[in-house]
Write a protein that holds these residues in place. Structure first.
Motif, PDB file in Angstrom:
ATOM      1  N   GLY A 181       0.810  -1.211   0.000  1.00  0.00           N
ATOM      2  CA  GLY A 181       0.000   0.000   0.000  1.00  0.00           C
ATOM      3  C   GLY A 181       0.838   1.252   0.000  1.00  0.00           C
ATOM      4  N   GLU A 182       1.982   1.183   0.667  1.00  0.00           N
ATOM      5  CA  GLU A 182       2.874   2.343   0.684  1.00  0.00           C
ATOM      6  C   GLU A 182       3.374   2.645  -0.730  1.00  0.00           C
ATOM      7  N   ALA A 183       3.819   1.595  -1.454  1.00  0.00           N
ATOM      8  CA  ALA A 183       4.295   1.787  -2.826  1.00  0.00           C
ATOM      9  C   ALA A 183       3.155   2.238  -3.733  1.00  0.00           C
ATOM     10  N   GLN A 184       1.998   1.663  -3.534  1.00  0.00           N
ATOM     11  CA  GLN A 184       0.836   1.992  -4.369  1.00  0.00           C
ATOM     12  C   GLN A 184       0.413   3.448  -4.173  1.00  0.00           C
ATOM     13  N   ALA A 185       0.352   3.890  -2.924  1.00  0.00           N
ATOM     14  CA  ALA A 185      -0.063   5.267  -2.647  1.00  0.00           C
ATOM     15  C   ALA A 185       0.923   6.259  -3.267  1.00  0.00           C
ATOM     16  N   GLN A 186       2.211   5.979  -3.135  1.00  0.00           N
ATOM     17  CA  GLN A 186       3.215   6.892  -3.692  1.00  0.00           C
ATOM     18  C   GLN A 186       3.097   6.961  -5.211  1.00  0.00           C
ATOM     19  N   LEU A 187       2.887   5.803  -5.829  1.00  0.00           N
ATOM     20  CA  LEU A 187       2.740   5.755  -7.286  1.00  0.00           C
ATOM     21  C   LEU A 187       1.516   6.552  -7.732  1.00  0.00           C
ATOM     22  N   GLU A 188       0.430   6.396  -7.004  1.00  0.00           N
ATOM     23  CA  GLU A 188      -0.796   7.124  -7.354  1.00  0.00           C
ATOM     24  C   GLU A 188      -0.573   8.632  -7.286  1.00  0.00           C
ATOM     25  N   ILE A 189       0.112   9.070  -6.240  1.00  0.00           N
ATOM     26  CA  ILE A 189       0.369  10.505  -6.083  1.00  0.00           C
ATOM     27  C   ILE A 189       1.327  10.990  -7.174  1.00  0.00           C
ATOM     28  N   ASP A 190       2.395  10.218  -7.423  1.00  0.00           N
ATOM     29  CA  ASP A 190       3.390  10.621  -8.425  1.00  0.00           C
ATOM     30  C   ASP A 190       2.779  10.761  -9.815  1.00  0.00           C
ATOM     31  N   ARG A 191       1.758   9.969 -10.098  1.00  0.00           N
ATOM     32  CA  ARG A 191       1.159   9.981 -11.441  1.00  0.00           C
ATOM     33  C   ARG A 191      -0.044  10.919 -11.545  1.00  0.00           C
ATOM     34  N   GLY A 192      -0.258  11.728 -10.508  1.00  0.00           N
ATOM     35  CA  GLY A 192      -1.339  12.707 -10.574  1.00  0.00           C
ATOM     36  C   GLY A 192      -2.697  12.167 -10.187  1.00  0.00           C
ATOM     37  N   GLY A 193      -2.729  10.939  -9.650  1.00  0.00           N
ATOM     38  CA  GLY A 193      -3.980  10.407  -9.112  1.00  0.00           C
ATOM     39  C   GLY A 193      -4.109  10.835  -7.661  1.00  0.00           C
ATOM     40  N   THR A 194      -4.755  10.030  -6.870  1.00  0.00           N
ATOM     41  CA  THR A 194      -4.838  10.338  -5.448  1.00  0.00           C
ATOM     42  C   THR A 194      -4.901   9.040  -4.654  1.00  0.00           C
ATOM     43  N   ALA A 195      -4.349   9.091  -3.443  1.00  0.00           N
ATOM     44  CA  ALA A 195      -4.383   7.919  -2.562  1.00  0.00           C
ATOM     45  C   ALA A 195      -5.513   8.021  -1.547  1.00  0.00           C
ATOM     46  N   THR A 196      -6.331   9.063  -1.672  1.00  0.00           N
ATOM     47  CA  THR A 196      -7.412   9.283  -0.710  1.00  0.00           C
ATOM     48  C   THR A 196      -8.679   9.653  -1.475  1.00  0.00           C
ATOM     49  N   HIS A 197      -9.698   8.804  -1.361  1.00  0.00           N
ATOM     50  CA  HIS A 197     -10.911   9.028  -2.147  1.00  0.00           C
ATOM     51  C   HIS A 197     -12.060   8.252  -1.513  1.00  0.00           C
ATOM     52  N   GLY A 198     -13.238   8.857  -1.485  1.00  0.00           N
ATOM     53  CA  GLY A 198     -14.410   8.177  -0.921  1.00  0.00           C
ATOM     54  C   GLY A 198     -15.243   7.523  -2.007  1.00  0.00           C
ATOM     55  N   CYS A 199     -15.784   6.340  -1.697  1.00  0.00           N
ATOM     56  CA  CYS A 199     -16.577   5.635  -2.721  1.00  0.00           C
ATOM     57  C   CYS A 199     -17.998   6.162  -2.775  1.00  0.00           C
ATOM     58  N   HIS A 200     -18.424   6.903  -1.735  1.00  0.00           N
ATOM     59  CA  HIS A 200     -19.742   7.525  -1.779  1.00  0.00           C
ATOM     60  C   HIS A 200     -19.704   8.828  -0.995  1.00  0.00           C
ATOM     61  N   ARG A 201     -20.634   9.714  -1.304  1.00  0.00           N
ATOM     62  CA  ARG A 201     -20.688  10.983  -0.573  1.00  0.00           C
ATOM     63  C   ARG A 201     -21.061  10.701   0.874  1.00  0.00           C
TER      64      ARG A 201
END
Lengths: 81, 578
Positions: B278-298
């Protein structure tokens, strides 16, 4: 004695006097008889954070005495599933 | 939520909609409603893909309110995968919208003759069932894109991909997230195949003109919700770990603890785990302009998901969950996040359960269909599923079918449903849940990982048998209740550790309905749900002998602990003896 230390989920060595400062996976020389609690203090990981410590694939408490070549994984509280 | 809509897809002259009062199911929601209705109204020996089965879609008791975390949608039926009763739940926007439309449940009944494919549109004016054969053999992303052109962006969508239309046993039902991506799935048990058997391709939910569901005691509800949110934010798991790294933060801790099943359950650790973490995944998401923090519903304050972009910075998929990264990753000997993310996208698009699909591919690897670690091969196999080839249909029917077709002995299933990402030999408590849950192997049914590995809600040694039966029993009871509220199960981390947060949840339930809720009431609800599910399974032919793990877990010790599953049969038989 030498330990293999791995810190996870944002934890890093916070002791600027150690060569592993700022790192998250490293070998470290410590005095014989070092406990988990003493290792955590040496690494200057904030004492307010409750930690999970896994030594050679087993959960261990703070008073656990470490041995030569132990692999020590330290985690902040985490969850998922 | 005072009405139930029943849609007889097999009615003479075409589908017939009947809307009636909620009746004997009043006050229920989510899993409690789906399971009690299925247990009462569905013949337990029916064919799951036949006209006698029903597909019940139910928001939770608190869905559609201003309460946080209340966006889980339950889908229930007799499972074509397991033959047991099934409740599969997902996030996304559907639960909130359906609840605000006033429906405690929408029940799909019967089965139409012919090849026509239907979509169902539900808004404040009623329900329309419309033939739309232009949707035939489209996968989920193109289905939603097409429907958005017609119904716009201020609705919620549910849909099945080609797997559901083909009635594959791993087929899921997708719910769109706040950005209208079909990424949140009722994944387990083949519920998508049941929707496909009823020839329903999509459900469009439009709550324009509707309001939030009002609590009986608004002031108390608002206050309880505030305390509940405070509790979630202050707990380190729900307030820090999950938002920062998502559920995949578990990869490293399971690997360190020797409970990470690798190469189709032949080892308890995976050499490539760090690359999948998860640590590697979160960093990759941030580096590529995505986000590591997101809600699936309001209304979600935990925000455990994320956005995974490809190497060029374009959206590829939502953040793959821990179980997905494991099933397509370590289970298959694959240590590449981009491959896992592509497979996650394909799962969502085709409409299959990521756990069942990944485990089936790993079983196929064990059979020598492709080698462990073959990234391109895994994607190729998924394309076979998408195209509906004979091999693809085998794989898309799950791990048990794949194992039988290819003569594999090591097939990690209980009641024909694939085990998730935790080895029961190294974590005895989760083995108790896998073996005994009414659902087939399912970690969420009684998440003993919390107490065995993560030390949330207590500390039970994962390598010993002591305390595991009671732990799994209590977790299964609590989970059955939480699954009925519409609350995300991740609230459990905070309510298990913080009594004041549990009290806030009780106060939310109580003030909404104008009653006083106690912990005993929650336990009683959980037992009621489990008892109905157990009763259905018994009448469907299941006995205590089905509440067991595959024999290899008893016979093959696994490294690094060199231990087998040690729970005795007589102990497993005590789980539901309360």
């Amino acid at each position: 004695m030498k330990l293999e230390v791995a810190l996870f989920a944002g934890l890093k060595c916070g002791n600027p006097e150690l060569p592993c400062h700022g790192e998250r996976e490293f070998s470290l020389e410590v005095p014989d008889g070092t406990t988990v609690r003493e290792l955590r203090a040496l690494l200057a990981i904030a004492p307010a954070i409750p930690l999970l410590t896994i030594v050679n694939n087993h959960h261990e408490q703070e008073e656990w005495v470490l041995k030569e070549n132990d692999r020590v994984g330290i985690f902040p509280p985490i969850g998922g599933g | 939520m005072d009405k139930i809509a029943r849609i007889d897809m097999g009615a003479a002259g075409g589908p017939k909609v009947t809307v009636g009062p909620v009746g004997e199911y009043a006050g229920l929601g989510g899993r409690a409603l789906t399971s009690l209705l299925i247990a009462k109204e569905v013949h337990p020996l029916c064919h799951a893909l036949g006209a006698e089965n029903k597909l019940v879609i139910a928001p939770g008791m608190l869905s559609g309110t201003t309460g946080s975390m209340t966006g889980r949608l339950s889908v229930g039926c007799k499972s074509p995968l397991t033959g047991t009763i099934k409740e599969s739940n997902a996030g996304g926007q559907a639960a909130q919208v359906l609840a605000r439309l006033g429906y405690a449940a929408v029940v799909l009944e019967g089965k139409p003759e012919g090849d026509d494919l239907y979509k169902i549109f539900i808004n404040k004016d009623g329900i329309q069932v419309i033939v739309d054969n232009s949707l035939k053999l489209l996968d989920n992303y193109p289905v939603i894109e097409k429907l958005r052109g017609e119904y716009g962006d201020k609705v919620a969508y549910m849909s099945i991909g080609t797997a559901g239309e083909r009635k594959l046993l791993a087929a899921s039902i997708a719910c769109t997230d706040p950005e209208l991506r079909p990424t949140r799935h009722c994944g387990r048990g083949g519920v998508g195949a049941v929707m496909g058997a009823k020839r329903v391709k999509a459900i469009i939910l439009d709550d324009a003109g509707m309001k939030m569901r009002p609590p009986v005691d608004p002031d108390k509800y608002r206050d309880a919700n505030r305390k509940f949110v405070e509790g979630l934010r202050k707990h380190p798991v729900t307030g820090e770990g999950l938002p920062a790294y998502g559920t995949n933060v578990l990869t490293n801790v399971l690997n360190e603890a020797g409970g990470y099943p690798a190469y189709n359950f032949k080892g308890g650790q995976f050499p490539g785990s760090e690359k999948l973490s998860g640590e590697a995944q979160a960093q990759l998401e941030i580096d590529r302009g995505g986000t590591a923090t997101h809600g699936c519903h309001r209304g979600c304050v935990i925000q455990c998901s994320g956005i995974y972009n490809d190497k060029d910075g374009h959206y590829l998929t939502k953040q793959p969950e821990y179980e997905t990264v494991w099933s397509h990753g370590g289970h298959c000997g694959i240590d590449d996040l981009d491959t896992v993310a592509m497979l996650d996208f394909m799962d969502d698009n085709i409409g299959v359960d990521t756990i069942e699909m990944g485990v089936a591919i790993g079983v196929a690897m064990d059979a020598g269909i492709i080698e462990f670690g073959d990234r391109e091969g895994a994607i190729r196999l998924m394309k076979e599923v998408q195209q509906g080839t004979p091999l693809g249909r085998v794989l898309g029917s799950g791990a048990a079918v794949t194992g039988k077709v290819f003569g594999v002995e090591r097939v990690p299933v209980v009641k024909d449903q694939a085990l998730p990402a935790y080895d029961p030999r190294a974590i005895q408590g989760i083995g108790v849940t896998y073996a005994t849950t009414t659902q087939g192997a399912d970690h969420t049914a009684g998440y003993a990982i919390a107490t065995n590995i993560l030390k949330v809600g207590g500390d039970v040694d994962p390598l010993k048998t002591e305390g595991q039966i009671e732990l799994s029993r209590n977790l299964q009871i609590a989970t059955a209740a939480i699954d009925s509220t519409g609350m995300c199960l991740f609230i459990a981390f905070a309510i298990m550790d913080q009594p004041e947060t549990f009290q806030a949840l009780l106060d939310m339930l109580g003030s909404f309905h104008g009653i006083t809720m106690t912990g005993d009431d929650v336990v009683a609800l959980g037992k009621k749900v489990l008892s109905a599910e157990r009763d259905f399974n018994t009448r469907a032919g299941f006995t205590r002998h089905h509440d067991r793990l595959p024999r290899f877990f008893y016979n093959e010790p696994i490294a690094p602990h060199n231990q087998t599953f040690m729970m005795k049969d007589e102990e497993l038989d005590e789980v539901f003896n309360w």
